[in-house]
Design a protein around this motif. Structure first.
Motif, PDB file in Angstrom:
ATOM      1  N   MET A   1      21.896  -0.349   4.598  1.00  0.00           N
ATOM      2  CA  MET A   1      20.930  -0.464   5.661  1.00  0.00           C
ATOM      3  C   MET A   1      21.026  -1.789   6.413  1.00  0.00           C
ATOM      4  SD  MET A   1      18.865   2.117   5.866  1.00  0.00           S
ATOM      5  CE  MET A   1      18.912   3.640   5.022  1.00  0.00           C
ATOM      6  N   ARG A   2      22.023  -2.586   6.093  1.00  0.00           N
ATOM      7  CA  ARG A   2      22.195  -3.852   6.790  1.00  0.00           C
ATOM      8  C   ARG A   2      22.884  -3.644   8.118  1.00  0.00           C
ATOM      9  NH1 ARG A   2      23.380  -9.353   3.950  1.00  0.00           N
ATOM     10  NH2 ARG A   2      21.595  -9.409   2.613  1.00  0.00           N
ATOM     11  N   TYR A   8      18.297  -6.871   8.242  1.00  0.00           N
ATOM     12  CA  TYR A   8      17.817  -5.533   7.941  1.00  0.00           C
ATOM     13  C   TYR A   8      17.035  -4.994   9.140  1.00  0.00           C
ATOM     14  CZ  TYR A   8      18.991  -6.657   3.125  1.00  0.00           C
ATOM     15  OH  TYR A   8      19.661  -7.003   1.983  1.00  0.00           O
ATOM     16  N   SER A   9      17.093  -3.690   9.336  1.00  0.00           N
ATOM     17  CA  SER A   9      16.371  -3.079  10.446  1.00  0.00           C
ATOM     18  C   SER A   9      14.872  -3.074  10.145  1.00  0.00           C
ATOM     19  CB  SER A   9      16.857  -1.651  10.662  1.00  0.00           C
ATOM     20  OG  SER A   9      16.426  -0.820   9.608  1.00  0.00           O
ATOM     21  N   PRO A  10      14.050  -3.085  11.185  1.00  0.00           N
ATOM     22  CA  PRO A  10      12.598  -3.001  10.976  1.00  0.00           C
ATOM     23  C   PRO A  10      12.200  -1.738  10.215  1.00  0.00           C
ATOM     24  CG  PRO A  10      13.058  -3.707  13.205  1.00  0.00           C
ATOM     25  CD  PRO A  10      14.381  -3.323  12.589  1.00  0.00           C
ATOM     26  N   ALA A  11      12.881  -0.631  10.471  1.00  0.00           N
ATOM     27  CA  ALA A  11      12.568   0.617   9.773  1.00  0.00           C
ATOM     28  C   ALA A  11      12.831   0.483   8.274  1.00  0.00           C
ATOM     29  CB  ALA A  11      13.386   1.763  10.358  1.00  0.00           C
ATOM     30  N   PHE A  12      13.929  -0.183   7.920  1.00  0.00           N
ATOM     31  CA  PHE A  12      14.249  -0.387   6.515  1.00  0.00           C
ATOM     32  C   PHE A  12      13.199  -1.273   5.854  1.00  0.00           C
ATOM     33  CE2 PHE A  12      16.317  -2.972   3.186  1.00  0.00           C
ATOM     34  CZ  PHE A  12      16.676  -1.960   2.307  1.00  0.00           C
ATOM     35  N   PHE A  14      10.105  -1.721   6.737  1.00  0.00           N
ATOM     36  CA  PHE A  14       8.859  -0.964   6.626  1.00  0.00           C
ATOM     37  C   PHE A  14       8.910  -0.002   5.443  1.00  0.00           C
ATOM     38  CE2 PHE A  14       6.254   2.756   7.700  1.00  0.00           C
ATOM     39  CZ  PHE A  14       5.013   2.146   7.762  1.00  0.00           C
ATOM     40  N   LYS A  15      10.029   0.679   5.293  1.00  0.00           N
ATOM     41  CA  LYS A  15      10.198   1.637   4.198  1.00  0.00           C
ATOM     42  C   LYS A  15      10.042   0.960   2.845  1.00  0.00           C
ATOM     43  CE  LYS A  15      13.813   4.575   2.242  1.00  0.00           C
ATOM     44  NZ  LYS A  15      15.178   5.079   2.438  1.00  0.00           N
ATOM     45  N   VAL A  16      10.680  -0.189   2.680  1.00  0.00           N
ATOM     46  CA  VAL A  16      10.643  -0.901   1.399  1.00  0.00           C
ATOM     47  C   VAL A  16       9.237  -1.449   1.126  1.00  0.00           C
ATOM     48  CG1 VAL A  16      11.580  -2.853   0.111  1.00  0.00           C
ATOM     49  CG2 VAL A  16      13.097  -1.458   1.512  1.00  0.00           C
ATOM     50  N   VAL A  17       8.609  -2.044   2.141  1.00  0.00           N
ATOM     51  CA  VAL A  17       7.258  -2.589   1.961  1.00  0.00           C
ATOM     52  C   VAL A  17       6.274  -1.469   1.659  1.00  0.00           C
ATOM     53  CG1 VAL A  17       5.345  -3.733   3.141  1.00  0.00           C
ATOM     54  CG2 VAL A  17       7.638  -4.673   3.312  1.00  0.00           C
ATOM     55  N   LEU A  18       6.383  -0.356   2.356  1.00  0.00           N
ATOM     56  CA  LEU A  18       5.487   0.769   2.127  1.00  0.00           C
ATOM     57  C   LEU A  18       5.613   1.291   0.704  1.00  0.00           C
ATOM     58  CD1 LEU A  18       3.396   2.571   3.474  1.00  0.00           C
ATOM     59  CD2 LEU A  18       5.255   4.068   4.166  1.00  0.00           C
ATOM     60  N   GLU A  19       6.829   1.385   0.222  1.00  0.00           N
ATOM     61  CA  GLU A  19       7.035   1.823  -1.160  1.00  0.00           C
ATOM     62  C   GLU A  19       6.382   0.854  -2.139  1.00  0.00           C
ATOM     63  OE1 GLU A  19      10.648   2.740  -4.286  1.00  0.00           O
ATOM     64  OE2 GLU A  19      10.991   3.102  -2.155  1.00  0.00           O
ATOM     65  N   THR A  20       6.493  -0.429  -1.863  1.00  0.00           N
ATOM     66  CA  THR A  20       5.886  -1.438  -2.733  1.00  0.00           C
ATOM     67  C   THR A  20       4.366  -1.323  -2.729  1.00  0.00           C
ATOM     68  OG1 THR A  20       7.717  -2.931  -2.250  1.00  0.00           O
ATOM     69  CG2 THR A  20       5.744  -3.913  -3.202  1.00  0.00           C
ATOM     70  N   LEU A  21       3.785  -1.139  -1.553  1.00  0.00           N
ATOM     71  CA  LEU A  21       2.328  -1.038  -1.452  1.00  0.00           C
ATOM     72  C   LEU A  21       1.798   0.228  -2.125  1.00  0.00           C
ATOM     73  CD1 LEU A  21       1.806  -2.250   2.216  1.00  0.00           C
ATOM     74  CD2 LEU A  21       1.302  -3.507   0.111  1.00  0.00           C
ATOM     75  N   ARG A  22       2.534   1.310  -2.035  1.00  0.00           N
ATOM     76  CA  ARG A  22       2.113   2.561  -2.669  1.00  0.00           C
ATOM     77  C   ARG A  22       2.154   2.464  -4.187  1.00  0.00           C
ATOM     78  NH1 ARG A  22       5.273   6.949   1.074  1.00  0.00           N
ATOM     79  NH2 ARG A  22       3.763   6.966   2.775  1.00  0.00           N
ATOM     80  N   ALA A  35      15.988  -1.964  -6.699  1.00  0.00           N
ATOM     81  CA  ALA A  35      16.427  -0.622  -6.315  1.00  0.00           C
ATOM     82  C   ALA A  35      17.104  -0.623  -4.940  1.00  0.00           C
ATOM     83  CB  ALA A  35      15.241   0.335  -6.313  1.00  0.00           C
ATOM     84  N   TYR A  36      16.648  -1.507  -4.042  1.00  0.00           N
ATOM     85  CA  TYR A  36      17.208  -1.559  -2.693  1.00  0.00           C
ATOM     86  C   TYR A  36      18.242  -2.671  -2.514  1.00  0.00           C
ATOM     87  CZ  TYR A  36      13.938   1.928  -1.030  1.00  0.00           C
ATOM     88  OH  TYR A  36      13.251   3.099  -0.832  1.00  0.00           O
ATOM     89  N   GLY A  37      18.488  -3.432  -3.564  1.00  0.00           N
ATOM     90  CA  GLY A  37      19.513  -4.472  -3.509  1.00  0.00           C
ATOM     91  C   GLY A  37      19.128  -5.669  -2.670  1.00  0.00           C
ATOM     92  N   ILE A  38      17.841  -6.007  -2.661  1.00  0.00           N
ATOM     93  CA  ILE A  38      17.384  -7.191  -1.932  1.00  0.00           C
ATOM     94  C   ILE A  38      16.736  -8.156  -2.910  1.00  0.00           C
ATOM     95  CG2 ILE A  38      17.067  -6.002   0.269  1.00  0.00           C
ATOM     96  CD1 ILE A  38      14.097  -5.843  -0.345  1.00  0.00           C
ATOM     97  N   HIS A  39      16.590  -9.396  -2.507  1.00  0.00           N
ATOM     98  CA  HIS A  39      15.990 -10.408  -3.373  1.00  0.00           C
ATOM     99  C   HIS A  39      14.471 -10.218  -3.390  1.00  0.00           C
ATOM    100  CE1 HIS A  39      15.019 -14.315  -5.080  1.00  0.00           C
ATOM    101  NE2 HIS A  39      16.295 -14.358  -5.466  1.00  0.00           N
ATOM    102  N   PRO A  40      13.827 -10.387  -4.547  1.00  0.00           N
ATOM    103  CA  PRO A  40      12.376 -10.227  -4.632  1.00  0.00           C
ATOM    104  C   PRO A  40      11.599 -11.164  -3.693  1.00  0.00           C
ATOM    105  CG  PRO A  40      13.315 -10.247  -6.822  1.00  0.00           C
ATOM    106  CD  PRO A  40      14.422 -10.583  -5.873  1.00  0.00           C
ATOM    107  N   VAL A  41      12.115 -12.359  -3.460  1.00  0.00           N
ATOM    108  CA  VAL A  41      11.441 -13.288  -2.542  1.00  0.00           C
ATOM    109  C   VAL A  41      11.480 -12.740  -1.116  1.00  0.00           C
ATOM    110  CG1 VAL A  41      11.488 -15.609  -1.563  1.00  0.00           C
ATOM    111  CG2 VAL A  41      11.884 -15.287  -4.000  1.00  0.00           C
ATOM    112  N   THR A  42      12.595 -12.113  -0.749  1.00  0.00           N
ATOM    113  CA  THR A  42      12.708 -11.494   0.569  1.00  0.00           C
ATOM    114  C   THR A  42      11.663 -10.398   0.716  1.00  0.00           C
ATOM    115  OG1 THR A  42      15.075 -11.955   0.624  1.00  0.00           O
ATOM    116  CG2 THR A  42      14.263 -10.258   2.121  1.00  0.00           C
ATOM    117  N   LEU A  43      11.511  -9.570  -0.300  1.00  0.00           N
ATOM    118  CA  LEU A  43      10.513  -8.503  -0.266  1.00  0.00           C
ATOM    119  C   LEU A  43       9.109  -9.071  -0.178  1.00  0.00           C
ATOM    120  CD1 LEU A  43       9.576  -5.608  -0.374  1.00  0.00           C
ATOM    121  CD2 LEU A  43       9.911  -5.646  -2.854  1.00  0.00           C
ATOM    122  N   SER A  44       8.835 -10.120  -0.926  1.00  0.00           N
ATOM    123  CA  SER A  44       7.506 -10.748  -0.870  1.00  0.00           C
ATOM    124  C   SER A  44       7.207 -11.272   0.534  1.00  0.00           C
ATOM    125  CB  SER A  44       7.413 -11.887  -1.872  1.00  0.00           C
ATOM    126  OG  SER A  44       7.518 -11.389  -3.181  1.00  0.00           O
TER     127      SER A  44
END
Length: 66
Positions: A1-2, A8-12, A14-22, A35-44
């Motif tokens: 998705m890079r 990363y695309s805005p859609a990607f 959003f998808k990852v953040v939404l999964e985390t919030l759910r 699972a998505y191959g990104i760093h946890p700090v990036t996700l935070s």
């Protein structure tokens, strides 16, 4: 998705953040990031930004009032 420029695309994002919030719970951010191959700090960072800017999505051109 890079993209080719390494971002990363805005859609990607959003998808990852939404999964985390759910799946709210302890350690979920790390599992989703892995699972998505990104760093946890990036996700935070994405999660924090989406929660801060969330009202702007529905505000249109009007100023968002909290």
């Amino acid at each position: 998705m890079r993209r080719q420029n390494g971002r990363y695309s805005p859609a990607f994002k959003f998808k990852v953040v939404l999964e985390t919030l759910r799946a709210e719970g302890q350690g979920v951010d790390v599992e989703v990031a892995r699972a998505y191959g990104i760093h946890p700090v990036t996700l935070s960072t994405w999660k924090r930004q989406s929660l801060q800017r969330g009202p702007e999505v529905f505000g249109g051109k009007e100023e968002v009032k909290a």
